[in-house]
Every structure is written in structure tokens, then in C-alpha cells.
Write an enzyme that holds these catalytic residues in place. Structure first.
Site, PDB file in Angstrom:
ATOM      1  N   LYS A  22       0.843  -1.207   0.000  1.00  0.00           N
ATOM      2  CA  LYS A  22       0.000   0.000   0.000  1.00  0.00           C
ATOM      3  C   LYS A  22       0.879   1.259   0.000  1.00  0.00           C
ATOM      4  O   LYS A  22       0.692   2.152  -0.827  1.00  0.00           O
ATOM      5  CB  LYS A  22      -0.887  -0.001   1.250  1.00  0.00           C
ATOM      6  CG  LYS A  22      -1.570   1.316   1.500  1.00  0.00           C
ATOM      7  CD  LYS A  22      -2.460   1.290   2.724  1.00  0.00           C
ATOM      8  CE  LYS A  22      -1.751   1.602   4.020  1.00  0.00           C
ATOM      9  NZ  LYS A  22      -1.448   3.014   4.261  1.00  0.00           N
ATOM     10  N   ASN A  23       1.836   1.301   0.932  1.00  0.00           N
ATOM     11  CA  ASN A  23       2.594   2.545   1.073  1.00  0.00           C
ATOM     12  C   ASN A  23       3.501   2.815  -0.121  1.00  0.00           C
ATOM     13  O   ASN A  23       3.806   3.962  -0.418  1.00  0.00           O
ATOM     14  CB  ASN A  23       3.410   2.522   2.374  1.00  0.00           C
ATOM     15  CG  ASN A  23       2.523   2.715   3.593  1.00  0.00           C
ATOM     16  OD1 ASN A  23       1.340   3.041   3.461  1.00  0.00           O
ATOM     17  ND2 ASN A  23       3.082   2.516   4.776  1.00  0.00           N
ATOM     18  N   CYS A 118      -4.441  13.329  12.968  1.00  0.00           N
ATOM     19  CA  CYS A 118      -5.009  12.015  12.708  1.00  0.00           C
ATOM     20  C   CYS A 118      -4.886  11.230  14.002  1.00  0.00           C
ATOM     21  O   CYS A 118      -4.252  11.673  14.948  1.00  0.00           O
ATOM     22  CB  CYS A 118      -4.299  11.312  11.556  1.00  0.00           C
ATOM     23  SG  CYS A 118      -2.718  10.657  12.019  1.00  0.00           S
ATOM     24  N   ARG A 123       1.501  14.676  13.092  1.00  0.00           N
ATOM     25  CA  ARG A 123       2.036  14.534  11.740  1.00  0.00           C
ATOM     26  C   ARG A 123       2.058  15.837  10.931  1.00  0.00           C
ATOM     27  O   ARG A 123       1.307  16.005   9.963  1.00  0.00           O
ATOM     28  CB  ARG A 123       1.235  13.479  10.962  1.00  0.00           C
ATOM     29  CG  ARG A 123       1.315  12.118  11.621  1.00  0.00           C
ATOM     30  CD  ARG A 123       1.540  11.026  10.638  1.00  0.00           C
ATOM     31  NE  ARG A 123       0.457  10.121  10.470  1.00  0.00           N
ATOM     32  CZ  ARG A 123       0.489   9.092   9.629  1.00  0.00           C
ATOM     33  NH1 ARG A 123       1.543   8.862   8.879  1.00  0.00           N
ATOM     34  NH2 ARG A 123      -0.529   8.299   9.519  1.00  0.00           N
ATOM     35  N   PRO A 124       2.906  16.779  11.298  1.00  0.00           N
ATOM     36  CA  PRO A 124       3.015  18.016  10.516  1.00  0.00           C
ATOM     37  C   PRO A 124       3.692  17.778   9.162  1.00  0.00           C
ATOM     38  O   PRO A 124       4.088  16.655   8.853  1.00  0.00           O
ATOM     39  CB  PRO A 124       3.880  18.906  11.407  1.00  0.00           C
ATOM     40  CG  PRO A 124       4.674  17.967  12.248  1.00  0.00           C
ATOM     41  CD  PRO A 124       3.847  16.724  12.405  1.00  0.00           C
ATOM     42  N   ASP A 126       6.244  20.037   8.083  1.00  0.00           N
ATOM     43  CA  ASP A 126       7.366  20.976   8.030  1.00  0.00           C
ATOM     44  C   ASP A 126       8.556  20.464   7.215  1.00  0.00           C
ATOM     45  O   ASP A 126       9.200  21.228   6.486  1.00  0.00           O
ATOM     46  CB  ASP A 126       7.808  21.368   9.456  1.00  0.00           C
ATOM     47  CG  ASP A 126       8.061  20.151  10.348  1.00  0.00           C
ATOM     48  OD1 ASP A 126       7.472  19.093  10.078  1.00  0.00           O
ATOM     49  OD2 ASP A 126       8.839  20.261  11.304  1.00  0.00           O
ATOM     50  N   LEU A 127       8.830  19.153   7.275  1.00  0.00           N
ATOM     51  CA  LEU A 127       9.993  18.625   6.556  1.00  0.00           C
ATOM     52  C   LEU A 127       9.769  18.637   5.042  1.00  0.00           C
ATOM     53  O   LEU A 127      10.691  18.881   4.264  1.00  0.00           O
ATOM     54  CB  LEU A 127      10.320  17.207   7.039  1.00  0.00           C
ATOM     55  CG  LEU A 127      10.656  17.113   8.536  1.00  0.00           C
ATOM     56  CD1 LEU A 127      10.607  15.673   9.020  1.00  0.00           C
ATOM     57  CD2 LEU A 127      12.031  17.715   8.804  1.00  0.00           C
ATOM     58  N   ASP A 308       4.629   0.522  12.146  1.00  0.00           N
ATOM     59  CA  ASP A 308       3.383  -0.048  11.614  1.00  0.00           C
ATOM     60  C   ASP A 308       3.176  -1.512  12.035  1.00  0.00           C
ATOM     61  O   ASP A 308       2.150  -2.108  11.696  1.00  0.00           O
ATOM     62  CB  ASP A 308       3.351   0.055  10.081  1.00  0.00           C
ATOM     63  CG  ASP A 308       3.105   1.475   9.609  1.00  0.00           C
ATOM     64  OD1 ASP A 308       2.799   2.338  10.443  1.00  0.00           O
ATOM     65  OD2 ASP A 308       3.216   1.721   8.389  1.00  0.00           O
ATOM     66  N   ARG A 400      -8.666  -0.110   4.554  1.00  0.00           N
ATOM     67  CA  ARG A 400      -7.723   0.841   3.955  1.00  0.00           C
ATOM     68  C   ARG A 400      -6.401   0.146   3.655  1.00  0.00           C
ATOM     69  O   ARG A 400      -5.682   0.580   2.745  1.00  0.00           O
ATOM     70  CB  ARG A 400      -7.448   1.992   4.928  1.00  0.00           C
ATOM     71  CG  ARG A 400      -8.618   2.911   5.161  1.00  0.00           C
ATOM     72  CD  ARG A 400      -8.196   4.081   6.013  1.00  0.00           C
ATOM     73  NE  ARG A 400      -6.963   4.653   5.482  1.00  0.00           N
ATOM     74  CZ  ARG A 400      -6.125   5.420   6.164  1.00  0.00           C
ATOM     75  NH1 ARG A 400      -6.379   5.711   7.418  1.00  0.00           N
ATOM     76  NH2 ARG A 400      -5.036   5.902   5.606  1.00  0.00           N
TER      77      ARG A 400
HETATM   78  C1  UD1 Z   1       4.793   6.687   6.300  1.00  0.00           C
HETATM   79  C2  UD1 Z   1       3.822   5.534   6.148  1.00  0.00           C
HETATM   80  C3  UD1 Z   1       3.222   5.149   7.509  1.00  0.00           C
HETATM   81  C4  UD1 Z   1       4.342   4.869   8.518  1.00  0.00           C
HETATM   82  C5  UD1 Z   1       5.339   6.024   8.557  1.00  0.00           C
HETATM   83  C6  UD1 Z   1       6.536   5.761   9.436  1.00  0.00           C
HETATM   84  C7  UD1 Z   1       2.954   5.930   3.930  1.00  0.00           C
HETATM   85  C8  UD1 Z   1       1.799   6.267   3.075  1.00  0.00           C
HETATM   86  N1  UD1 Z   1       2.762   5.940   5.243  1.00  0.00           N
HETATM   87  O1  UD1 Z   1       4.041   7.796   6.780  1.00  0.00           O
HETATM   88  O2  UD1 Z   1       2.410   3.988   7.347  1.00  0.00           O
HETATM   89  O3  UD1 Z   1       3.777   4.709   9.811  1.00  0.00           O
HETATM   90  O4  UD1 Z   1       5.822   6.312   7.221  1.00  0.00           O
HETATM   91  O5  UD1 Z   1       7.195   4.597   9.008  1.00  0.00           O
HETATM   92  O6  UD1 Z   1       4.012   5.603   3.452  1.00  0.00           O
HETATM   93  N2  UD1 Z   1       7.009  14.335  10.636  1.00  0.00           N
HETATM   94  C9  UD1 Z   1       7.254  15.648  10.948  1.00  0.00           C
HETATM   95  N3  UD1 Z   1       7.284  16.564   9.914  1.00  0.00           N
HETATM   96  C10 UD1 Z   1       7.083  16.204   8.614  1.00  0.00           C
HETATM   97  C11 UD1 Z   1       6.850  14.849   8.316  1.00  0.00           C
HETATM   98  C12 UD1 Z   1       6.816  13.934   9.358  1.00  0.00           C
HETATM   99  O7  UD1 Z   1       7.446  16.028  12.100  1.00  0.00           O
HETATM  100  O8  UD1 Z   1       7.127  17.071   7.730  1.00  0.00           O
HETATM  101  C13 UD1 Z   1       6.948  13.349  11.748  1.00  0.00           C
HETATM  102  C14 UD1 Z   1       5.570  12.723  11.851  1.00  0.00           C
HETATM  103  O9  UD1 Z   1       4.717  13.524  12.656  1.00  0.00           O
HETATM  104  C15 UD1 Z   1       5.865  11.401  12.501  1.00  0.00           C
HETATM  105  C16 UD1 Z   1       7.249  11.050  11.951  1.00  0.00           C
HETATM  106  O10 UD1 Z   1       7.799  12.263  11.468  1.00  0.00           O
HETATM  107  O11 UD1 Z   1       5.932  11.538  13.895  1.00  0.00           O
HETATM  108  C17 UD1 Z   1       7.203   9.991  10.852  1.00  0.00           C
HETATM  109  O12 UD1 Z   1       6.572  10.520   9.738  1.00  0.00           O
HETATM  110  P1  UD1 Z   1       6.911  10.099   8.231  1.00  0.00           P
HETATM  111  O13 UD1 Z   1       8.143   9.279   8.178  1.00  0.00           O
HETATM  112  O14 UD1 Z   1       6.847  11.332   7.403  1.00  0.00           O
HETATM  113  O15 UD1 Z   1       5.675   9.172   7.916  1.00  0.00           O
HETATM  114  P2  UD1 Z   1       4.648   9.257   6.715  1.00  0.00           P
HETATM  115  O16 UD1 Z   1       5.383   9.459   5.446  1.00  0.00           O
HETATM  116  O17 UD1 Z   1       3.546  10.193   7.062  1.00  0.00           O
END
Ligand code: UD1
Length: 422
Positions: A22-23, A118, A123-124, A126-127, A308, A400
Site C-alpha cells: 500500500k505505502n 489524525c 504529523r506536521p 514541516d519537513l 506499523d 484501507r
Molecule cells: C509513512 C507511512 C506510515 C508509517 C510512517 C513511518 C505511507 C503512506 N505511510 O508515513 O504507514 O507509519 O511512514 O514509518 O508511506 N514528521 C514531521 N514533519 C514532517 C513529516 C513527518 O514532524 O514534515 C513526523 C511525523 O509527525 C511522525 C514522523 O515524522 O511523527 C514519521 O513521519 P513520516 O516518516 O513522514 O511518515 P509518513 O510518510 O507520514
């Protein structure tokens, strides 16, 4: 809404085919926006999140045709008609934000709703914003939407991520494929889904090196072309079904399973007393002794233990011999399955990012509620081991991310059925 009813106490024996990830698929589908030529994805999973991404891409003017019952997706972004990802779609699925990088790179502008909170954390973004800004985008937040423009086009840059975000790595790499010059992304995410995305982008003509390591280097090209790509196996579905025989007893062969997709997870599962063997078609998992051993688990970015799979592992450890400590380092609010498992008789104490699980002899079936995707499946796994009947309500989360969960488990002898709701 549908429910799943599980009657515990049956050992498993059989084979489960592992679907495409899925991801990975949710990152590969937006890659269509980078090219005006067709992209074909094979081994796609049949899940409601894939339908959500299909609707989003269609709302942007892309054509998405589902073939072979959803196994093959034919995508074409010849004529894009919109560059706006609406709140109504993005709030349903955070991965909708993966259209931001490709839209910016191809069209020079994008308007993407912020996902909002969520169930498993803030889950912001910013990155994502910092990375794309480094590539020359100007991004403003107005009315809950990110308004991104690249008036002079995107330009390669050296970017050091503060955290190896999966989604930000995907957005930045996709955007960089069409930027002018070289982008170096340091502290890049190394998850197998990133490797899969890069392999597809390369088949589309992108020049990328270093996927699967912490430094990805992208040489921008003028245009990308069409390609056909097979989606990698879903390591989270794989890990989930590896836990099924561990918790219920018996043995199950996971067709298409690969140990390198889940190195830390496989080691931990073996420590609990499970035997994992490689077969010609995948991995075979068998429970070798009566009761699982307690183990400590800390979630980490790849190749560490995946967040996950934390809920599913907790379900297993509820009946282990001893005390296990689970530490969640990726999301701040990801133990919502704990109170539901406690309704089934588990002994769990949660303090901040730690959960202490003291194994009990037996879980007992109960009506439980699923709060997110992985939490739902952990309750089904717990139900396989519990005495009596477990009714998992609100299973839309499950659909999902898991294809035909009741069919896959009942093919191995589990007593599980779906009851259609209103
Ligand atoms: C992806 C996966 C999700 C998995 C996660 C971590 C998909 C569609 N989803 O989610 O199933 O649980 O990786 O392995 O691939 N964060 C920030 N700022 C940002 C982005 C992220 O602070 O701009 C934080 C998030 O709040 C979270 C952490 O970083 O606490 C991990 O997020 P990220 O690696 O970005 O996960 P996703 O890509 O959302």
C-alpha cells in the site's frame, strides 16, 4: 459499518499470498504527475486507500484505469486540469500530500490541503515544506492549504533532513527529478518503499543514486517518460501475517515474503520463539514451543522495527511468558490499541511513549473497537488467540490497508467472518 467476528483457539496451517505494498503504491501513483506519458503499475493492492488516491489523481485531470480486478493500474497525466488537492480527500488519507512535489515539479504550482490531525499523532508537514523550499519553491499556508509556487522553476540543492521522514523523502526526490542541477538529500529515509519509488522513477528516465542509503543524489532531467513497474511486496502485511501463527500456533507460508524487507522485525519474532525459514516461494513461520517469550521492542526508522507493526507485536506479547516493554519513537500517540486489548484481559500499562505488557495465560474474546488501521488488525490477531468470540467493530480502517483479511486467514483454518453492517 462491517464488523469482523473471530473465534479463537484454532491453530493455523496454510499459505497466504502477500499483496503489493500500500505505502509503495501510494507514492508510485503520484509519480504519474511527473510525465505526460503513461505509467503502468502492476501488482497493485486492492484497497480503499488506493481508490482514494485514484479519486485524487482524477480530480487533478489524470486518467487512472484499474485493470485485472485492480491488480494493474494504468495512469496517464497527459493533460492536467487542476493543481489543487482538496481537504475533503486529503483529510481521509495523509498520503494525499504526495502530489505536492510532483505537481510543483511538473506544473510549477500546487495547492494542497494540510492533512490535519489524525488518530496516531499530529504529523506536521514541516519537513516536506523545508525540502521543497530548498529546491526553490515558495510555500505559504492560507485557509488550511499549502500554496506552493516555483516561479523560476525548481533548482537542485543540498538538503539535510532533521528526521528521516518517509513522505518528505518521497516528495523531495520526486520534485528533484525535474529540477535543474543536482540535489543531494542527506538523512534520507531508507524504507523499501523509497527504493521501490526510485526504481520506478529511474525506469521513467530519472537519474537517481543512493536509494536505500541515507544519502540520495538526484541529477535533474528535462522530462520523464512512460514506464511499467511492479509494486514491491507489502512488508507490513507480511509482518502482520507472520504474527498470526506466532499468536495462534501452527505454521503459515507467506508467499512473496522476503526477510530483507523486515530485518529487525524477523529477529524480534525469532526471539519470541518462532521459527522463520526461507522457502522457494517466500517465508514460512512456525511456532516452535508452547508459549511466546517476552521481548523488548523499540520502533525505529528502517531498518529498525517498524512502527506499523508495533500494535500487532503488542497483541502477541499480551500472552507471552514475562514482561515486555514496547517503546514507540516514531509517533507520539500510538497505543490506542492498548485499552482495547485490556478489554480482552491483557495486562498493559502505558506511560508516554512506553507500554509495559505483562503476559497473561489467556485472552478472552470481547467486543472491541478499531481506532486505526494497524490497531484494527492487532485486535483480529488477539482474537485468534483468545478464548471465545471477539467482535471487531468499525473495520473500515482495516479495508484501507488489508485485502480480504478474513479470506486470507480463514484459508489457513482461522474461524473468522465479516458481518455486513448498515
Ligand atoms: C509513512 C507511512 C506510515 C508509517 C510512517 C513511518 C505511507 C503512506 N505511510 O508515513 O504507514 O507509519 O511512514 O514509518 O508511506 N514528521 C514531521 N514533519 C514532517 C513529516 C513527518 O514532524 O514534515 C513526523 C511525523 O509527525 C511522525 C514522523 O515524522 O511523527 C514519521 O513521519 P513520516 O516518516 O513522514 O511518515 P509518513 O510518510 O507520514
Amino acid at each position: 459499518m462491517d464488523s469482523i467476528i473471530v473465534t479463537g483457539g484454532t491453530e493455523l496451517d496454510g499459505r497466504i499470498p502477500i499483496a503489493g505494498a500500500k505505502n509503495a503504491c501510494l507514492a508510485l501513483m503520484p509519480a504519474t504527475l511527473l510525465s505526460d506519458e503513461p505509467l503502468t503499475l502492476t501488482n497493485a493492492p486492492r484497497l480503499s486507500d488506493i481508490k482514494t488516491m485514484t479519486l485524487l489523481l482524477q480530480s487533478l485531470g489524470a486518467e487512472v484505469t484499474s485493470m485485472q480486478g485492480g491488480r494493474v493500474l494504468a495512469l496517464s497525466s497527459h493533460d492536467l486540469t487542476s493543481h489543487r488537492a482538496d481537504y475533503d480527500i486529503v483529510r481521509k488519507m495523509r498520503a494525499s500530500n504526495l502530489v505536492l512535489g510532483p505537481l510543483l515539479a511538473r506544473a510549477g504550482h500546487a495547492v494542497v490541503s494540510l492533512p490535519g490531525g489524525c488518530a496516531i499523532g499530529a504529523r506536521p508537514m514541516d519537513l516536506h515544506i523545508e525540502g521543497l523550499t530548498a529546491l526553490g519553491a515558495e510555500i505559504e499556508l492560507r485557509d488550511g492549504y499549502l500554496h506552493a509556487v516555483a516561479p523560476r522553476g525548481l533548482k537542485g540543492a543540498v538538503i539535510e533532513q532533521r528526521f528521516a521522514s518517509v513522505g518528505a523523502t518521497e516528495n523531495i526526490v520526486m520534485a528533484a527529478t525535474l529540477a535543474k542541477g543536482t540535489t543531494v538529500l542527506r538523512n534520507a529515509a531508507r524504507e523499501p518503499e523509497i527504493v521501490d519509488l526510485v526504481q520506478c522513477l529511474r525506469a521513467m528516465g530519472a537519474r537517481i543514486e543512493g536509494e536505500g542509503t541515507t544519502e540520495i543524489r538526484v541529477e535533474g532531467v528535462d522530462r520523464l517518460h512512460g514506464a511499467t513497474h511492479a509494486v514491491v511486496a507489502d512488508r507490513i502485511e507480511l509482518g502482520t501475517y507472520m504474527i498470526a501463527p506466532a499468536i495462534a500456533g501452527g505454521s503459515v507460508e507467506l508467499i512473496g515474503g522476503r526477510r530483507d524487507l523486515l530485518p529487525a522485525f524477523c529477529e524480534k519474532l525469532e526471539e519470541t520463539g518462532v521459527e522463520i525459514t526461507e522457502t522457494n516461494s517466500g517465508l514460512k513461520v512456525a511456532r516452535v514451543n508452547g508459549r511466546s517469550h517476552a521481548v523488548d521492542v523499540k520502533t525505529e526508522v528502517f531498518p529498525g522495527f517498524p512502527t506499523d507493526l508495533q500494535a500487532q507485536m503488542m497483541a502477541l506479547l499480551c500472552t507471552a511468558d514475562g514482561v515486555s516493554v514496547l517503546e514507540e519513537t516514531i509517533f507520539e500517540n500510538r497505543f490506542m490499541h492498548a485499552p482495547e486489548l485490556m478489554r480482552m484481559g491483557a495486562n498493559i500499562e502505558v506511560h508516554g511513549g512506553h507500554a509495559t505488557v505483562t503476559g497473561v495465560d489467556r485472552l478472552r474474546g470481547a467486543p472491541v473497537m478499531a481506532t486505526d488501521l494497524r490497531a484494527s488488525v492487532s485486535l483480529i490477531l488477539a482474537g485468534l488467540a483468545a478464548e471465545g468470540e471477539t467482535v471487531v467493530n468499525r473495520v473500515y480502517h482495516l479495508d484501507r490497508g488489508y485485502e480480504r483479511v478474513e479470506e486470507k486467514l480463514s484459508a489457513c483454518g482461522a474461524r473468522i467472518e465479516r458481518v455486513k453492517g448498515e
